[in-house]
Scaffold this active site. Structure first.
Site, PDB file in Angstrom:
ATOM      1  N   GLY A  95      21.732  71.208  38.132  1.00 18.12           N
ATOM      2  CA  GLY A  95      20.290  71.361  38.368  1.00 18.12           C
ATOM      3  C   GLY A  95      19.528  72.018  37.247  1.00 18.12           C
ATOM      4  O   GLY A  95      18.293  72.063  37.268  1.00 18.12           O
ATOM      5  N   GLY A  97      20.120  71.360  33.874  1.00 14.19           N
ATOM      6  CA  GLY A  97      20.187  70.573  32.646  1.00 14.19           C
ATOM      7  C   GLY A  97      21.376  70.926  31.773  1.00 14.19           C
ATOM      8  O   GLY A  97      21.345  70.697  30.552  1.00 14.19           O
ATOM      9  N   SER A  99      24.331  69.592  31.519  1.00 15.25           N
ATOM     10  CA  SER A  99      24.986  68.463  30.848  1.00 15.25           C
ATOM     11  C   SER A  99      24.139  67.993  29.668  1.00 15.25           C
ATOM     12  O   SER A  99      24.650  67.778  28.568  1.00 15.25           O
ATOM     13  CB  SER A  99      25.271  67.317  31.830  1.00 15.25           C
ATOM     14  OG  SER A  99      24.093  66.824  32.403  1.00 15.25           O
ATOM     15  N   ALA A 100      22.840  67.873  29.879  1.00 11.96           N
ATOM     16  CA  ALA A 100      21.962  67.422  28.789  1.00 11.96           C
ATOM     17  C   ALA A 100      21.976  68.426  27.637  1.00 11.96           C
ATOM     18  O   ALA A 100      22.042  68.045  26.459  1.00 11.96           O
ATOM     19  CB  ALA A 100      20.536  67.239  29.301  1.00 11.96           C
ATOM     20  N   ALA A 101      21.928  69.717  27.974  1.00 11.45           N
ATOM     21  CA  ALA A 101      21.906  70.745  26.926  1.00 11.45           C
ATOM     22  C   ALA A 101      23.184  70.675  26.091  1.00 11.45           C
ATOM     23  O   ALA A 101      23.147  70.846  24.869  1.00 11.45           O
ATOM     24  CB  ALA A 101      21.740  72.131  27.552  1.00 11.45           C
ATOM     25  N   ASP A 142      16.173  64.660  31.357  1.00 11.77           N
ATOM     26  CA  ASP A 142      16.878  65.911  31.037  1.00 11.77           C
ATOM     27  C   ASP A 142      17.117  66.050  29.530  1.00 11.77           C
ATOM     28  O   ASP A 142      16.853  67.100  28.937  1.00 11.77           O
ATOM     29  CB  ASP A 142      18.228  65.977  31.761  1.00 11.77           C
ATOM     30  CG  ASP A 142      18.076  66.200  33.257  1.00 11.77           C
ATOM     31  OD1 ASP A 142      16.948  66.136  33.753  1.00 11.77           O
ATOM     32  OD2 ASP A 142      19.107  66.445  33.916  1.00 11.77           O
TER      33      ASP A 142
HETATM   34  C1  MEV Z   1      18.714  65.302  37.263  1.00 11.15           C
HETATM   35  O1  MEV Z   1      18.406  66.499  36.576  1.00 11.15           O
HETATM   36  C2  MEV Z   1      17.488  64.489  37.457  1.00 11.15           C
HETATM   37  C3  MEV Z   1      17.668  63.189  38.240  1.00 11.15           C
HETATM   38  O2  MEV Z   1      16.358  62.668  38.442  1.00 11.15           O
HETATM   39  C4  MEV Z   1      18.526  62.191  37.502  1.00 11.15           C
HETATM   40  C5  MEV Z   1      17.865  61.607  36.272  1.00 11.15           C
HETATM   41  O3  MEV Z   1      16.645  61.667  36.163  1.00 11.15           O
HETATM   42  O4  MEV Z   1      18.593  61.046  35.463  1.00 11.15           O
HETATM   43  C6  MEV Z   1      18.278  63.419  39.618  1.00 11.15           C
END
Ligand code: MEV
Length: 306
Positions: A95, A97, A99-101, A142
Site C-alpha cells: 500500500g 509503493g 515495490s515501485a520504489a 505507483d
Molecule cells: C496499487 O498501489 C494501486 C492499484 O491501483 C494497482 C495499480 O494501479 O497498478 C491497486
C-alpha cells in the site's frame, strides 16, 4: 558503486479505478527505498535490508525475482556479475509503493553503475516493466509517483496522462499499517472479475469515482482540506463497494476519523496494507497516530505535497 532511490507513495484518490482508466491522484511521501549496485566476479547477489512488515519479503520473493529479471531485460543488461543491496527508510509493506520504489531505486542504481544516463522518463519506463513482476498489468501510477515525486494527477491510457499538481503547502498525514501483506495482483484481478459480472452496478460506482477525482483535484488545488477529507471518505466507501477494503482497514479508518482526522481511506491495493488519514494539524496527526498505535498497529507520520 551505482546508487539510486525511489519514493514511497500514497494514493489519495482512486486506486483500482485507475487500472480501468479512471483519473487518480497520487502523492510521493518523504520515505524512500535506496539501491546500491556493485560489480562482483560472477553470479548475482541480492541483499534486502529494507525495514519490512513481517513476512512481506518472504511473500514477495518470487514476484521480486520476476521484477528484477524484467528490469535487467528492459535495460538490456545481463544479470551476472552484479550485487544489489536494498535499503532506505521506506517501510516495505503493501500500500505504500514499496515495490515501485524498489524498481525505481534498482533502475537508477543500474543506470548509474553502467553509465547509462537514463532520464527520469526512461527510469519510469523500466520501473513499469519491473512493476509487472508484482502487479501483472499495473496502471503505472505507483512507478510514476516513485520516479518523479510530488503530487500527480494520473490517467492510464494508450499514452498515460501525468500532470503535476501543487499544494499551497505540505499537509500532514498518518498512514496506518494493518500488518497484513496483500497480493495486489489478486486484488486487481478480483475487481476485474466482479466488474465483468455486475456491469451496471460497477458502471455506477466507477462514475462516482470519476466525479470524486475531479472534485478532489479542485479541492486540493484550492487547498480546501475539509472538502479533500470528505472526498477521501467518499472514496473509501466506493472502494468498500468494489470489495477491496477489509475489516482491519475499515477499523483503522474509523479510529482515525474518531480521533479527529478530517478524512480517511484505505490506500493502495487494499485487502490489507495501509490506510491514510488526512491530519493537517500536528496535534491531530499525533492523536490519530497514537490511537492507531494503541490498537497495536504500526504508523507512519509523514506529509504530502513535498
Ligand atoms: C496499487 O498501489 C494501486 C492499484 O491501483 C494497482 C495499480 O494501479 O497498478 C491497486
Amino acid at each position: 558503486m551505482g546508487q539510486g532511490s525511489g519514493f514511497g507513495k500514497v494514493i489519495l484518490f482512486n486506486e483500482h479505478f485507475v487500472v480501468h482508466g479512471v483519473p487518480a491522484i497520487v502523492a510521493a511521501i518523504g520515505m524512500r527505498t535506496t539501491a546500491a549496485v556493485s560489480r562482483i566476479s560472477g553470479g548475482f547477489e541480492y541483499e534486502d535490508n529494507r525495514p519490512a512488515t513481517p513476512k512481506y519479503k518472504e511473500d514477495k520473493l518470487s514476484q521480486q525475482k520476476d521484477s528484477i529479471d524484467n528490469i535487467f531485460n528492459a535495460m538490456n543488461l545481463e544479470k551476472k556479475g552484479v550485487r544489489i543491496v536494498l535499503g532506505g527508510d521506506l517501510y516495505a509493506a503493501s500500500g505504500v509503493g514499496a515495490s515501485a520504489a524498489s524498481c525505481v531505486a534498482i533502475a537508477r542504481a543500474l543506470s548509474d553503475e553502467f553509465d547509462l544516463n537514463y532520464s527520469d522518463d526512461a527510469i519510469n519506463r523500466v520501473a513499469y516493466e519491473g512493476e509487472k513482476g508484482y502487479h501483472g498489468v499495473p496502471s503505472g501510477i505507483d512507478n510514476t509517483a516513485s520516479t518523479y515525486g510530488g503530487l500527480i494527477w494520473f490517467i492510464k491510457g494508450k499514452e498515460n496522462i501525468m500532470e503535476r499538481m501543487h499544494l499551497a503547502r505540505p499537509v500532514n498525514i498518518v498512514m496506518g499499517n494493518t500488518g497484513k501483506v496483500a497480493d495486489t495482483m489478486a486484488a486487481v484481478a478480483g475487481v476485474k472479475e466482479r466488474k465483468g459480472k455486475y456491469p451496471e452496478k460497477y458502471d455506477n460506482i466507477f462514475k462516482s469515482a470519476e466525479e470524486v477525482a475531479f472534485k478532489g483535484r479542485k479541492a486540493l488545488e484550492s487547498f480546501d482540506l475539509e472538502a479533500v477529507g470528505k472526498l477521501m471518505n467518499e472514496n473509501h466507501k466506493l472502494l468498500q463497494e468494489i470489495e477491496v477494503s477489509n475489516d482491519d482497514l475499515d477499523g483503522l479508518v474509523n479510529t482515525a476519523r474518531e480521533n479527529g482526522a478530517i478524512g480517511a481511506k484505505m490506500t493502495g491495493g487494499g485487502l490489507g496494507g495501509y490506510m491514510v488519514a488526512l491530519t493537517p494539524e500536528k496535534s491531530v496527526q499525533e492523536k490519530v497516530a497514537s490511537a492507531i498505535k494503541k490498537k497495536g498497529f504500526r504508523v507512519l507520520k509523514t506529509t504530502i505535497g513535498i
